[in-house]
Write an enzyme that holds these catalytic residues in place. Sequence first.
Site, short mmCIF file in Angstrom:
data_model
loop_
_atom_site.label_atom_id
_atom_site.label_comp_id
_atom_site.label_asym_id
_atom_site.label_seq_id
_atom_site.Cartn_x
_atom_site.Cartn_y
_atom_site.Cartn_z
N TYR A 1 0.85 -1.21 0.00
CA TYR A 1 0.00 0.00 0.00
C TYR A 1 0.88 1.25 0.00
CZ TYR A 1 -3.73 3.19 1.60
OH TYR A 1 -4.64 4.21 1.71
N LYS B 1 1.18 4.02 -2.94
CA LYS B 1 0.80 5.41 -2.66
C LYS B 1 1.98 6.36 -2.90
CE LYS B 1 -3.53 4.80 -1.56
NZ LYS B 1 -4.60 5.33 -2.43
#
Length: 242
Positions: free
Chosen positions: A146, A150
């Site tokens: 993640y 990001k």
Amino acid sequence: MGRGLLSEKVAVVTGAASGIGAAVVERFLAEDARVIAVDMAGQSARPGLVTITGDVADVATWRRVADLARTEFGRLDVLHSNASTSVGAPAHELAEADWDRQLAVNLKAAYLAVHTCAGLLRESGGAVVLTSSVHALVGMPGHPAYAAAKGGLISLGRQLAVEYGPAVRVNTVLPGPILTAAWEGIGEEDRRRSVASTVAARFGRPDEVAAAVTFLASAESSYITGTTLVVDGGWTAVKDSA
Ligand SMILES: NC(=O)c1ccc[n+]([C@@H]2O[C@H](COP(=O)([O-])OP(=O)(O)OC[C@H]3O[C@@H](n4cnc5c(N)ncnc54)[C@H](O)[C@@H]3O)[C@@H](O)[C@H]2O)c1
């Protein structure tokens, strides 16, 4: 035709069925945009809103978006790439398939969006807003894929701004703790500590991120491109240890 910030504009929003995406859809409609709302979950169409049920990691979904924008509206002005998925596990425990899936939904989808819609956005002089996260700026155990995705969105957003400017502006929002379905299953103690780490001393609301997205999507930010906007109630401003 209304007089809102996005009057006469056509926008696509992903992750539109819930949380921040749903708030962006509401705000864009309130600003007189016509909206194509994309989500894996089903949604209801209504005046000004057309829905697509599909996976943002699948190029076929984006071909449907581009086709719909062209045939239904004849244009596309705003692209908000916002859908995401997260599997919490440290790298040594994270299955390769879960790494690949998170990179596909959270990062590759933004490439697919521009890969399929760049022509429309250039024609209209459009704006792209990517949803990253404060996880791009700070590390937290259990979120390698993640965080990597990001972080990649910040670089990708800057790159796309340079690649497609001046016709198309591209910016990235970095939300902090925003109370949405993504917080379901996160315990009271973790919630309390997250809130305590903000200057605002509370969770953010999806509409507060939608306000930032609307600013970056509209002519109000006409001289802003290739940058980031942190929307975190001061969470990244606080150093809470000696
Ligand atoms: N809520 C927070 O605290 C927070 C913090 C930082 C960043 N963000 C980011 O904000 C964005 C929105 O998060 P949220 O909190 O509103 O989440 P949410 O869980 O409320 O909504 C996410 C939506 O995305 C959809 N979705 C998931 N995978 C998809 C796919 N492959 N294709 C199409 N749709 C898909 C889901 O069905 C859901 O409707 C995400 O990019 C998230 O990473 C959220």
